[in-house]
Design an enzyme around this catalytic site. Structure first.
Site, PDB file in Angstrom:
ATOM      1  N   TYR A  82      -3.174   0.683  -3.035  1.00  0.00           N
ATOM      2  CA  TYR A  82      -4.189   1.213  -2.400  1.00  0.00           C
ATOM      3  C   TYR A  82      -3.762   1.943  -1.152  1.00  0.00           C
ATOM      4  O   TYR A  82      -2.746   2.078  -0.775  1.00  0.00           O
ATOM      5  CB  TYR A  82      -5.175  -0.030  -1.703  1.00  0.00           C
ATOM      6  CG  TYR A  82      -4.435  -0.902  -0.906  1.00  0.00           C
ATOM      7  CD1 TYR A  82      -4.421  -0.737   0.555  1.00  0.00           C
ATOM      8  CD2 TYR A  82      -3.860  -1.945  -1.476  1.00  0.00           C
ATOM      9  CE1 TYR A  82      -3.631  -1.563   1.418  1.00  0.00           C
ATOM     10  CE2 TYR A  82      -3.189  -2.935  -0.518  1.00  0.00           C
ATOM     11  CZ  TYR A  82      -3.042  -2.596   0.737  1.00  0.00           C
ATOM     12  OH  TYR A  82      -2.533  -3.518   1.550  1.00  0.00           O
ATOM     13  N   SER A 140       0.745  -1.281  -0.042  1.00  0.00           N
ATOM     14  CA  SER A 140      -0.192   0.028  -0.090  1.00  0.00           C
ATOM     15  C   SER A 140       0.963   1.227  -0.094  1.00  0.00           C
ATOM     16  O   SER A 140       2.027   1.325  -0.133  1.00  0.00           O
ATOM     17  CB  SER A 140      -1.053  -0.026   1.291  1.00  0.00           C
ATOM     18  OG  SER A 140      -0.399   0.263   2.366  1.00  0.00           O
TER      19      SER A 140
END
Length: 124
Positions: A58, A25
């Site tokens: 993300y 991430s």
């Protein structure tokens, strides 16, 4: 028909850290996430201005007002502390929604503090 369009962009963020051994991430200051209408675990595109790398990951929240922009996991191979990046998110819009469409554009300083926030379709 749905069209995929830019939803929000944070321009010229400075990477503050990179952690290859984190699960994955990009950690982003929670305040910047709110300004860009990003939710935890939302897919983002990242464009590294320094080396040209472009990748998807993300976003997860970092402490509010910290200025943190940390590349985690495999993304840490695509940027280094001090690199300038752009974060973009996209959404699908109906033709009716596009009549009032304007993406959120956030510009930050070297400390990742917002200096300008606007909604605009103006192209320079």
């Amino acid at each position: 028909m749905l069209r995929e369009m830019l939803k929000s962009k944070i321009h010229r963020l400075t990477v503050t850290d990179a952690d290859l051994h984190y699960e994955g991430s990009l950690s982003l200051d929670e305040y910047l996430m709110e300004l860009a209408d990003l939710k935890p675990f939302e897919k983002i595109d990242v464009y590294n201005i320094n080396n040209g790398a472009r990748f998807q990951t993300y976003v997860i929240p970092a402490p509010r007002y910290s200025g943190e922009v940390k590349l985690n996991g495999a993304a840490a191979r695509l940027g280094h502390k001090g690199d300038l990046i752009i974060i973009a998110s996209y959404a699908q819009y109906t033709e009716e929604e596009l009549e009032n469409y304007a993406p959120k554009l956030i510009f930050v300083n070297e400390k990742n503090q917002p200096v300008e926030v606007k909604e605009s379709t103006e192209v320079k």
